[in-house]
Design an enzyme around this catalytic site. Structure first.
Site, PDB file in Angstrom:
ATOM      1  N   ASN A 132      25.710 -24.102  -2.876  1.00  0.00           N
ATOM      2  CA  ASN A 132      26.117 -24.987  -3.976  1.00  0.00           C
ATOM      3  C   ASN A 132      25.376 -24.543  -5.238  1.00  0.00           C
ATOM      4  O   ASN A 132      24.190 -24.810  -5.382  1.00  0.00           O
ATOM      5  CB  ASN A 132      25.760 -26.439  -3.618  1.00  0.00           C
ATOM      6  CG  ASN A 132      26.007 -27.397  -4.773  1.00  0.00           C
ATOM      7  OD1 ASN A 132      26.699 -27.060  -5.734  1.00  0.00           O
ATOM      8  ND2 ASN A 132      25.439 -28.591  -4.677  1.00  0.00           N
ATOM      9  N   LYS A 145      25.724 -25.564  -8.207  1.00  0.00           N
ATOM     10  CA  LYS A 145      25.580 -26.627  -9.211  1.00  0.00           C
ATOM     11  C   LYS A 145      26.018 -26.070 -10.579  1.00  0.00           C
ATOM     12  O   LYS A 145      26.934 -25.252 -10.631  1.00  0.00           O
ATOM     13  CB  LYS A 145      24.153 -27.158  -9.229  1.00  0.00           C
ATOM     14  CG  LYS A 145      23.665 -27.504  -7.806  1.00  0.00           C
ATOM     15  CD  LYS A 145      22.394 -28.263  -7.781  1.00  0.00           C
ATOM     16  CE  LYS A 145      21.931 -28.405  -6.354  1.00  0.00           C
ATOM     17  NZ  LYS A 145      20.870 -29.374  -6.178  1.00  0.00           N
ATOM     18  N   HIS A 162      28.320 -35.580  -3.412  1.00  0.00           N
ATOM     19  CA  HIS A 162      26.964 -35.028  -3.544  1.00  0.00           C
ATOM     20  C   HIS A 162      26.078 -36.065  -4.230  1.00  0.00           C
ATOM     21  O   HIS A 162      26.533 -36.777  -5.140  1.00  0.00           O
ATOM     22  CB  HIS A 162      27.004 -33.726  -4.356  1.00  0.00           C
ATOM     23  CG  HIS A 162      25.705 -32.985  -4.292  1.00  0.00           C
ATOM     24  ND1 HIS A 162      24.625 -33.345  -5.062  1.00  0.00           N
ATOM     25  CD2 HIS A 162      25.312 -31.936  -3.530  1.00  0.00           C
ATOM     26  CE1 HIS A 162      23.607 -32.531  -4.776  1.00  0.00           C
ATOM     27  NE2 HIS A 162      24.008 -31.673  -3.847  1.00  0.00           N
ATOM     28  N   GLU A 182      23.916 -35.860  -6.429  1.00  0.00           N
ATOM     29  CA  GLU A 182      23.794 -35.741  -7.894  1.00  0.00           C
ATOM     30  C   GLU A 182      24.988 -36.390  -8.593  1.00  0.00           C
ATOM     31  O   GLU A 182      24.849 -36.937  -9.684  1.00  0.00           O
ATOM     32  CB  GLU A 182      23.628 -34.265  -8.289  1.00  0.00           C
ATOM     33  CG  GLU A 182      22.213 -33.797  -7.954  1.00  0.00           C
ATOM     34  CD  GLU A 182      22.065 -32.317  -7.716  1.00  0.00           C
ATOM     35  OE1 GLU A 182      22.974 -31.536  -8.049  1.00  0.00           O
ATOM     36  OE2 GLU A 182      21.012 -31.929  -7.165  1.00  0.00           O
ATOM     37  N   GLU A 233      22.282 -34.689   3.722  1.00  0.00           N
ATOM     38  CA  GLU A 233      21.338 -34.242   2.706  1.00  0.00           C
ATOM     39  C   GLU A 233      20.428 -35.401   2.290  1.00  0.00           C
ATOM     40  O   GLU A 233      20.824 -36.227   1.441  1.00  0.00           O
ATOM     41  CB  GLU A 233      22.091 -33.765   1.471  1.00  0.00           C
ATOM     42  CG  GLU A 233      23.002 -32.590   1.723  1.00  0.00           C
ATOM     43  CD  GLU A 233      23.142 -31.737   0.473  1.00  0.00           C
ATOM     44  OE1 GLU A 233      22.765 -30.571   0.522  1.00  0.00           O
ATOM     45  OE2 GLU A 233      23.599 -32.258  -0.552  1.00  0.00           O
ATOM     46  N   GLY A 235      16.015 -30.226  -3.692  1.00  0.00           N
ATOM     47  CA  GLY A 235      15.305 -29.617  -4.819  1.00  0.00           C
ATOM     48  C   GLY A 235      13.810 -29.942  -4.866  1.00  0.00           C
ATOM     49  O   GLY A 235      13.150 -29.610  -5.845  1.00  0.00           O
ATOM     50  N   SER A 278      16.271 -28.405   0.472  1.00  0.00           N
ATOM     51  CA  SER A 278      15.167 -27.436   0.469  1.00  0.00           C
ATOM     52  C   SER A 278      15.247 -26.438   1.629  1.00  0.00           C
ATOM     53  O   SER A 278      14.226 -26.057   2.207  1.00  0.00           O
ATOM     54  CB  SER A 278      13.821 -28.168   0.455  1.00  0.00           C
ATOM     55  OG  SER A 278      13.684 -28.905  -0.743  1.00  0.00           O
TER      56      SER A 278
HETATM   57  C1  PEP Z   1      21.894 -29.460  -2.717  1.00  0.00           C
HETATM   58  O1  PEP Z   1      21.868 -29.698  -3.919  1.00  0.00           O
HETATM   59  O2  PEP Z   1      22.910 -29.673  -2.072  1.00  0.00           O
HETATM   60  C2  PEP Z   1      20.672 -28.938  -2.093  1.00  0.00           C
HETATM   61  C3  PEP Z   1      20.584 -28.976  -0.811  1.00  0.00           C
HETATM   62  O3  PEP Z   1      19.704 -28.435  -2.959  1.00  0.00           O
HETATM   63  P1  PEP Z   1      18.352 -27.673  -2.526  1.00  0.00           P
HETATM   64  O4  PEP Z   1      18.714 -26.671  -1.457  1.00  0.00           O
HETATM   65  O5  PEP Z   1      17.883 -27.040  -3.789  1.00  0.00           O
HETATM   66  O6  PEP Z   1      17.412 -28.714  -1.995  1.00  0.00           O
END
Ligand code: PEP
Length: 261
Positions: free
Chosen positions: A11, A13, A103, A105, A173, A179, A219
């Site tokens: 992803n 973003k 998601h 976000e 998630e 992040g 992460s």
């Molecule tokens: C995400 O935004 O879906 C995500 C898992 O981000 P990160 O891997 O940076 O934690």
């Protein structure tokens, strides 16, 4: 027992314009080719910004790279007066296989609720896209309700009313892990993914639960992917930050070389 092909999804973003997107996908392709790693072993999918999709599609199809791609969001509507939105039909015309819905976000930045995520999921399925349905708890939820309650509730409300036989992917998630550099433990990921699989069995069917890929996200890096992939209900990863580094993402994709059963 169904054999679920692992899916590693990047992803991006709001990163990479279409020129950088093309260079990036080429670099991943060369890196995997040099390592003699075929994307038939593991499905690899990119989720670029909308403005990159056509360029990524052209590269992947003209060079037969074997990667999938999808969008990061979709409108619940088919067409009409919805300024700035992109319909599932348009994405299908670009040969997108997947679209991310729900998601965290988007839930945070755009106040998306379960009802809207359900409508987006239905729009995706209606147009032949596979929704990657994101669910996960905040750190407050974790403290108050434990890890499973919120993601299970989110998934249940999205799946209610979804036609049997619809292909979906679910991504667990934990919001606090996105992040932050602080991933969930593999044991927590396994517990929640198993609970999510049980919801699919209840809301759709046991066959669908058995066939559906459930990803962990939060992460994920080359150093921890193997520990998640050893868990029986984790079928892949949704990767954010680490999907923007070609060498790191190529290492994540090659996790089978590091998973010792
Ligand atoms: C995400 O935004 O879906 C995500 C898992 O981000 P990160 O891997 O940076 O934690």
């Amino acid at each position: 027992m169904v054999n679920r092909r692992p899916l590693i999804a990047g992803n991006w973003k709001m990163n990479f314009d279409h020129l950088r997107a093309v260079a990036f996908v080429q670099k991943i392709a060369w890196t995997l080719k040099d390592a003699k790693f075929s994307p038939t072993e593991v499905e690899v999918s990119f989720f670029p910004p909308f403005t990159d999709i056509r360029s990524v599609q052209t590269l992947i199809e003209s060079d037969s790279l074997g990667f999938a791609f999808g969008a990061q969001d979709v409108s619940p509507f088919d067409e009409g007066a919805h300024t700035g939105d992109i319909s599932a039909g348009f994405l299908k015309k670009l040969n997108c296989r997947y679209v991310i819905v729900g998601h965290s976000e988007r839930r945070q930045d755009h106040s998306e609720n379960d009802e809207l995520v359900a409508a987006k999921t239905k729009a995706a399925v209606k147009h032949g896209l596979v929704p990657v349905i994101c669910v996960g708890e905040t750190s407050d939820d974790l403290e108050k309700f434990g890890a499973s309650a919120v993601p299970v509730g989110q998934l249940r409300s999205v799946l209610a009313g979804l036609a049997a036989g619809s292909e979906i992917v679910v991504a667990y998630e934990p919001v606090w892990a996105i992040g932050s550099g602080q991933a969930a433990t593999p044991a927590q990921a396994q517990d929640v993914c198993a609970a999510l699989r049980a919801v699919i069995a209840e809301e759709i069917s046991s066959e669908s639960a058995e066939a559906t890929r459930i990803l962990y996200g939060g992460s994920v890096k080359s150093g921890n992917i193997a520990s998640f992939m050893r868990e029986k209900d984790v079928d892949g990863a949704l990767v954010g930050g680490a999907s923007l580094d070609a060498e790191e993402f190529a290492k994540i994709v090659q996790f089978p070389r590091h998973v010792i059963a």
